[in-house]
Design an enzyme around this catalytic site. Structure first.
Site, PDB file in Angstrom:
ATOM      1  CG  HIS A   1     -18.838  10.226  49.518  1.00  0.00           C
ATOM      2  ND1 HIS A   1     -17.895  10.367  48.530  1.00  0.00           N
ATOM      3  CD2 HIS A   1     -19.742  11.208  49.312  1.00  0.00           C
ATOM      4  CE1 HIS A   1     -18.228  11.397  47.754  1.00  0.00           C
ATOM      5  NE2 HIS A   1     -19.350  11.925  48.203  1.00  0.00           N
TER       6      HIS A   1
ATOM      7  CB  CYS B   1     -24.959  15.716  44.377  1.00  0.00           C
ATOM      8  SG  CYS B   1     -25.964  14.660  43.324  1.00  0.00           S
TER       9      CYS B   1
END
Ligand code: ZN
Length: 312
Positions: free
Chosen positions: A211, A244
């Protein structure tokens, strides 16, 4: 180079939308999922089973899992922060669940409010629940080592800690572990060496996915390094949406459109129709007019005479 099948896993609906404050209506997300699956994307992470008060953007995850599970040939993935999330994911019919385990304990406490010991014990409880779940309803269980390449809160993270956590997650009952560059700290050399170190500890079959983010423009270079190491599953986000919320400054997953163009241009089989994939952006652009959408291949268009692999 012969043809090699690569799995592109779309994470925009989870990683992308969790970092955006506006809430995309459920029917628009369903349109996105339907269109991307129709373009040949075979795995989509549709959301996260976190409490709605933490991430209201993802409150419709169970509904999206149930919807996506009706699409033939699509692997429906969801993020699960804990055992409760796994129970909800199984009830909704998820095919794959990902438990994040942040290598940076500071990030882990901030993100999941848990120490490493607590996450490993949660992973053990999840492993136990899955073993007791009938095989036809049992999702594939991935432990994702987030901030594996470094953390905005702790800086560098020791390789030994990544390897130890990977081993502990596998012992707890994960089917595989994944490496996640949550903060965009990876470079091609660190991608290569970390894949080798983790695989040496848990085996090649226990690490097949990665990822990556494009925070510092190294996303595709890192994808290529992982590809050369034999990684076959790549997370990416349509329009590069994402980041994030707990890692300040971290934004932008690898752009699905550009990554698929690169893979297809290299002769690798993703099963994705690029023109159809590029069209899915229109759904995003209409739903999130204030969000920047990244990507070069959609701006430039496909090269003259370019033939992409079409879904069979
Ligand atoms: Zn991410």
């Amino acid at each position: 180079m012969g043809e090699r099948a690569i799995l592109v896993s779309e994470v925009g609906l989870r990683d992308g939308l969790q970092s955006i404050h506006s809430i995309v209506p459920t029917h628009v997300k369903m349109e996105w999922i339907r269109a991307e699956a129709a373009a040949g994307v075979r795995e989509i992470e549709v959301g996260s089973f976190v409490p709605a008060k933490v991430l209201p953007q993802l409150a419709d995850t169970a509904e999206l899992v149930r919807f996506a599970a009706t699409i033939p040939g699509l692997t429906v993935a969801a993020l699960v922060p804990n055992l409760r999330g796994v129970q909800a994911a199984i009830a909704a019919g998820a095919h794959k669940i990902t438990l994040p385990c942040s290598v940076s304990e500071t990030h882990s406490l901030r993100n999941l409010r848990r120490t490493h010991a607590q996450i490993i014990s949660e992973a053990c409880a999840i492993g136990e629940l899955l073993r007791a779940t009938p095989e036809e309803r049992r999702p594939h269980f991935e432990g994702s080592l987030s901030t594996a390449f470094g953390c905005t809160l702790e800086g560098a993270v020791p390789v030994g800690r990544v390897v130890r956590l990977a081993e502990q997650l596998m012992r707890a009952g994960c089917d595989e572990v994944g490496l996640a560059d949550t903060s965009g700290y990876a470079n091609p050399a660190s991608v290569r060496s970390l894949i080798r170190d983790v695989r040496a500890a848990v085996g090649n079959d226990a690490l097949t996915g990665i990822h990556l983010h494009n925070t510092r423009g190294l996303g595709l270079a890192n994808v290529l390094a992982a590809l050369d190491e034999g990684i076959t599953t790549f997370d990416s986000s349509l329009g590069g949406l994402g980041g994030c919320p707990f890692a300040p400054g971290a934004s932008g997953n690898v752009v699905t459109e550009d990554m698929c163009f690169m893979l297809s241009a290299m002769g690798l089989d993703t099963g994705i129709d690029l023109e159809a994939l590029f069209d899915v952006r229109k759904i995003l652009a209409a739903a999130l007019p204030a969000e920047p959408l990244y990507g070069f291949s959609t701006l430039a268009g496909l090269p003259l005479g370019f033939r992409s692999h079409r879904p069979a």
